[in-house]
Design a protein around this motif. Structure first.
Motif, PDB file in Angstrom:
ATOM      1  N   ASP A  13      -6.747  -5.110 -10.166  1.00 18.50           N
ATOM      2  CA  ASP A  13      -7.396  -5.412 -11.440  1.00 18.50           C
ATOM      3  C   ASP A  13      -8.884  -5.066 -11.357  1.00 18.50           C
ATOM      4  N   ASP A  14      -9.519  -5.432 -10.246  1.00 18.73           N
ATOM      5  CA  ASP A  14     -10.932  -5.107 -10.048  1.00 18.73           C
ATOM      6  C   ASP A  14     -11.136  -3.601  -9.927  1.00 18.73           C
ATOM      7  N   VAL A  15     -10.269  -2.934  -9.184  1.00 20.81           N
ATOM      8  CA  VAL A  15     -10.360  -1.477  -9.030  1.00 20.81           C
ATOM      9  C   VAL A  15     -10.244  -0.803 -10.400  1.00 20.81           C
ATOM     10  N   LEU A  16      -9.283  -1.224 -11.183  1.00 20.08           N
ATOM     11  CA  LEU A  16      -9.085  -0.645 -12.519  1.00 20.08           C
ATOM     12  C   LEU A  16     -10.325  -0.829 -13.379  1.00 20.08           C
ATOM     13  N   LYS A  60       0.824  -1.211   0.000  1.00 21.37           N
ATOM     14  CA  LYS A  60       0.000   0.000   0.000  1.00 21.37           C
ATOM     15  C   LYS A  60       0.855   1.257   0.000  1.00 21.37           C
ATOM     16  N   ILE A  61       1.968   1.234   0.705  1.00 17.46           N
ATOM     17  CA  ILE A  61       2.868   2.392   0.714  1.00 17.46           C
ATOM     18  C   ILE A  61       3.426   2.619  -0.687  1.00 17.46           C
ATOM     19  N   PHE A  62       3.911   1.554  -1.310  1.00 13.68           N
ATOM     20  CA  PHE A  62       4.427   1.655  -2.676  1.00 13.68           C
ATOM     21  C   PHE A  62       3.329   2.162  -3.610  1.00 13.68           C
ATOM     22  N   PHE A  63       2.138   1.557  -3.512  1.00 12.84           N
ATOM     23  CA  PHE A  63       1.001   1.925  -4.345  1.00 12.84           C
ATOM     24  C   PHE A  63       0.641   3.405  -4.175  1.00 12.84           C
ATOM     25  N   GLU A 107       0.540  -4.115 -12.531  1.00 15.20           N
ATOM     26  CA  GLU A 107       1.610  -4.948 -13.080  1.00 15.20           C
ATOM     27  C   GLU A 107       2.796  -5.057 -12.125  1.00 15.20           C
ATOM     28  N   GLU A 108       2.996  -4.042 -11.280  1.00  9.77           N
ATOM     29  CA  GLU A 108       4.121  -4.028 -10.342  1.00  9.77           C
ATOM     30  C   GLU A 108       3.804  -4.711  -9.012  1.00  9.77           C
ATOM     31  N   ALA A 109       2.531  -5.027  -8.775  1.00  9.86           N
ATOM     32  CA  ALA A 109       2.123  -5.635  -7.500  1.00  9.86           C
ATOM     33  C   ALA A 109       2.832  -6.965  -7.297  1.00  9.86           C
ATOM     34  N   LYS A 113      -2.708  -7.738  -6.557  1.00  9.92           N
ATOM     35  CA  LYS A 113      -2.835  -7.589  -8.007  1.00  9.92           C
ATOM     36  C   LYS A 113      -4.278  -7.814  -8.443  1.00  9.92           C
ATOM     37  N   LYS A 114      -4.913  -8.821  -7.872  1.00  9.36           N
ATOM     38  CA  LYS A 114      -6.314  -9.109  -8.200  1.00  9.36           C
ATOM     39  C   LYS A 114      -7.221  -7.955  -7.779  1.00  9.36           C
ATOM     40  N   ALA A 115      -6.980  -7.407  -6.600  1.00  7.61           N
ATOM     41  CA  ALA A 115      -7.771  -6.264  -6.125  1.00  7.61           C
ATOM     42  C   ALA A 115      -7.581  -5.061  -7.048  1.00  7.61           C
TER      43      ALA A 115
END
Length: 84
Positions: free
Chosen positions: A47-50, A9-12, A35-37, A43-45
């Motif tokens: 993808d859904d958010v996007l 989450k910090i990176f994100f 892609e960096e997750a 990554k799945k979360a």
């Protein structure tokens, strides 16, 4: 199994801020960060958010669909940012 997403989450958050500040559309920033997750769950979360953001849902509401990763505090910070 509980997984701590704090580092992701910090990176994100940091990189999302930098990308948006640099003028990148949120959808492109989310795609790059997905892609960096590192973890499959994160990554799945993302993808859904996007997908939901591309459908017109706010980032806050999209993140709120994943409360185990993005808690209420995180959601409120995003909501404040969207409103300002």
């Amino acid at each position: 199994m509980f997984f701590n997403f704090t580092k992701e989450k910090i990176f994100f958050t940091h990189h999302l801020f930098l990308m948006i500040r640099g003028g990148l559309p949120i959808s492109e920033a989310l795609e790059t960060l997905k892609e960096e997750a590192k973890s499959k769950s994160f990554k799945k979360a993302l993808d859904d958010v996007l997908k939901r953001v591309l459908e017109g849902e706010s980032l806050n509401k999209s993140l709120a669909r994943h409360p185990k990763i993005f808690d209420q505090f995180f959601q409120n910070i995003i909501k404040i940012g969207e409103e300002s």
